[in-house]
Design a protein around this motif. Structure first.
Motif, PDB file in Angstrom:
ATOM      1  N   LYS A  88     -12.042   1.948   3.253  1.00 29.16           N
ATOM      2  CA  LYS A  88     -10.935   1.519   3.697  1.00 29.16           C
ATOM      3  C   LYS A  88     -10.354   1.886   5.023  1.00 29.16           C
ATOM      4  O   LYS A  88     -10.173   1.217   5.819  1.00 29.16           O
ATOM      5  CB  LYS A  88      -9.558   1.699   2.504  1.00 29.16           C
ATOM      6  CG  LYS A  88      -9.526   1.181   1.359  1.00 29.16           C
ATOM      7  CD  LYS A  88      -8.434   1.402   0.345  1.00 29.16           C
ATOM      8  CE  LYS A  88      -8.431   0.875  -0.999  1.00 29.16           C
ATOM      9  NZ  LYS A  88      -8.513  -0.519  -0.973  1.00 29.16           N
TER      10      LYS A  88
ATOM     11  N   TYR B  62      -4.711   3.709   6.275  1.00 27.18           N
ATOM     12  CA  TYR B  62      -4.798   2.803   5.176  1.00 27.18           C
ATOM     13  C   TYR B  62      -3.380   1.537   5.257  1.00 27.18           C
ATOM     14  O   TYR B  62      -3.255   0.776   4.446  1.00 27.18           O
ATOM     15  CB  TYR B  62      -4.375   3.544   3.791  1.00 27.18           C
ATOM     16  CG  TYR B  62      -5.442   4.533   3.742  1.00 27.18           C
ATOM     17  CD1 TYR B  62      -6.595   4.393   3.657  1.00 27.18           C
ATOM     18  CD2 TYR B  62      -4.862   5.929   3.958  1.00 27.18           C
ATOM     19  CE1 TYR B  62      -7.662   5.501   3.477  1.00 27.18           C
ATOM     20  CE2 TYR B  62      -5.796   6.946   3.662  1.00 27.18           C
ATOM     21  CZ  TYR B  62      -7.153   6.758   3.379  1.00 27.18           C
ATOM     22  OH  TYR B  62      -8.006   7.737   3.232  1.00 27.18           O
TER      23      TYR B  62
ATOM     24  N   THR C  42       0.871  -1.137  -0.135  1.00 29.19           N
ATOM     25  CA  THR C  42       0.024   0.049   0.014  1.00 29.19           C
ATOM     26  C   THR C  42       0.863   1.245   0.034  1.00 29.19           C
ATOM     27  O   THR C  42       1.537   1.587   0.955  1.00 29.19           O
ATOM     28  CB  THR C  42      -1.129   0.218   1.121  1.00 29.19           C
ATOM     29  OG1 THR C  42      -1.790  -1.056   0.884  1.00 29.19           O
ATOM     30  CG2 THR C  42      -1.595   1.372   1.117  1.00 29.19           C
TER      31      THR C  42
ATOM     32  N   SER D  98      -1.395  -3.812  -6.078  1.00 26.87           N
ATOM     33  CA  SER D  98      -0.963  -3.047  -4.612  1.00 26.87           C
ATOM     34  C   SER D  98      -2.054  -1.792  -4.592  1.00 26.87           C
ATOM     35  O   SER D  98      -2.695  -1.608  -5.645  1.00 26.87           O
ATOM     36  CB  SER D  98       0.399  -2.284  -4.934  1.00 26.87           C
ATOM     37  OG  SER D  98       1.558  -3.418  -5.197  1.00 26.87           O
ATOM     38  N   HIS D  99      -2.221  -1.264  -3.488  1.00 27.12           N
ATOM     39  CA  HIS D  99      -3.135  -0.096  -3.476  1.00 27.12           C
ATOM     40  C   HIS D  99      -2.133   1.163  -3.183  1.00 27.12           C
ATOM     41  O   HIS D  99      -1.310   1.194  -2.683  1.00 27.12           O
ATOM     42  CB  HIS D  99      -3.659  -0.399  -1.796  1.00 27.12           C
ATOM     43  CG  HIS D  99      -4.345  -1.723  -1.718  1.00 27.12           C
ATOM     44  ND1 HIS D  99      -5.746  -2.035  -2.239  1.00 27.12           N
ATOM     45  CD2 HIS D  99      -4.273  -2.785  -0.989  1.00 27.12           C
ATOM     46  CE1 HIS D  99      -6.128  -3.012  -1.985  1.00 27.12           C
ATOM     47  NE2 HIS D  99      -5.206  -3.720  -1.270  1.00 27.12           N
TER      48      HIS D  99
ATOM     49  N   SER E 219      -0.530   1.807   5.405  1.00 27.50           N
ATOM     50  CA  SER E 219       0.431   1.878   4.327  1.00 27.50           C
ATOM     51  C   SER E 219       1.811   1.477   4.539  1.00 27.50           C
ATOM     52  O   SER E 219       2.219   1.337   5.687  1.00 27.50           O
ATOM     53  CB  SER E 219       0.809   3.476   4.035  1.00 27.50           C
ATOM     54  OG  SER E 219      -0.464   4.330   3.849  1.00 27.50           O
TER      55      SER E 219
END
Length: 357
Positions: A341, A165, A24, A58-59, A167
């Motif tokens: 999300k 998120y 992410t 992937s985000h 990340s």
């Protein structure tokens, strides 16, 4: 792990845009109007390179940090326009909403919810060491009492932006590296508090481009707020303006071969950095190519490269900048996906800290 080795393990130059499955990537830019070359090469072009079909597993989360912008006084109408301009600029510079998520920070209340949770565990001493706070506040340490709370605590909101998120990678410029280290510290502190490794510790992805500085004063970075219009180049500038501004750029009076030295030749070095940013070549290779150039030839070469690089984004911006319905649709949809999300994280975090079963 020592602080030095810990930092080395979590900071990397962006040398590849291929991401591992399930990564992410998160980054945001403040809505301060049109992007100049520093914004473009230092952030947005890297985002574009990451947001490609090969990273479809992937985000990719890229946003407009409008909540961060109000840590300093803003004109409300101008800010609203700047948010839309930022969305248009991101799309014009090559970010395809089909391959990444574009959102507006203030439309996702979960950022602020997580910010409060993290604020309750973040030591004030760590915030007081943030160099950007002292710079933006323009205060001596003894005058800290007059600083605004939002400016002091915004690194915690920045941590919430990233962690909401979960990340794993955050592409930023060198000036944000300290804040990313704080984000990792806060994430680890939260994990320790709840007794599990909930938040990943995100890696800092430093843009490969050297800092782009003012064309008129190389001791300062290129800035939209600089009153000297000749100090900066925006991504939608006309070819004529680009040539004019590069021709007016500061160099030096040193004779002989051109070479790179930020200390001895900051103006020349800035032009070389621009060439490196466009071409992706090393400074050493460029030095070899331009060593026999005159300063006028160096400026001509730099101008031609920048004009070619910005031709497509400038054209795309003109096509979409007035399509308010399209820009609003993209912002709404991107913010909706981001909010879904973020809500999953908030539900889990609230449960972990005892606010929800």
């Amino acid at each position: 792990m020592s602080n030095m080795s810990k930092t080395a393990a979590t900071v990397q130059k962006v040398v590849s845009t291929k991401l591992s499955h399930g990564s992410t990537v998160f980054s945001m830019i403040q809505p301060t109007g049109l992007f100049h070359l520093g914004n473009y090469f230092g952030a947005v072009r890297v985002w574009k390179q990451l947001a490609n079909p090969s990273n479809c597993h992937s985000h990719l989360m890229f946003g407009v940090a409008d909540l961060h912008s109000i840590t300093l006084p803003q004109d409300p109408l101008r800010l609203n326009d700047s948010i839309e301009t930022s969305i248009a600029s991101l799309i014009a510079c090559g970010l395809d909403p089909e391959h990444c998520n574009l959102f507006v920070q203030s439309r996702i209340p979960q950022h602020v919810q997580l910010n409060w949770i993290l604020s309750c565990i973040t030591p004030m001493g760590q915030l007081n060491r943030m160099t950007q706070f002292k710079s933006k506040a323009a205060l001596r340490s003894e005058d800290i009492g007059s600083a605004k709370l939002g400016l002091f605590t915004y690194p915690v909101l920045q941590a919430a932006d990233i962690l909401i998120y979960k990340s794993t990678h955050v592409p930023v410029g060198q000036d944000q590296a300290q804040h990313l280290e704080l984000t990792r510290d806060i994430a680890q502190l939260f994990n320790n508090t709840v007794g599990r490794e909930y938040f990943p510790l995100p890696s800092t992805m430093l843009a490969p481009t050297q800092k782009i500085v003012s064309l008129k004063n190389p001791s300062k970075k290129m800035s939209k707020s600089d009153p000297d219009e000749l100090s900066k180049i925006f991504f939608n500038e006309s070819s004529k303006n680009i040539v004019h501004k590069i021709n007016k750029a500061v160099t030096d009076s040193i004779e002989g071969p051109l070479y790179y030295s930020e200390e001895q030749r900051p103006g020349i070095s800035n032009l070389i950095n621009l060439i490196a940013a466009v071409t992706g070549q090393s400074i050493q290779n460029i030095e070899h190519q331009i060593s026999d150039f005159t300063k006028a030839q160096l400026k001509d070469y730099t101008s031609s490269l920048i004009i070619d690089e910005l031709k497509e984004p400038s054209y795309r911006y003109k096509q979409i900048k007035d399509d308010h319905a399209l820009l609003e649709k993209i912002a709404i949809e991107g913010s909706r996906i981001a909010s879904e999300k973020a809500q999953k994280t908030i539900d889990e975090v609230y449960s972990l800290v005892g606010l929800r079963r």
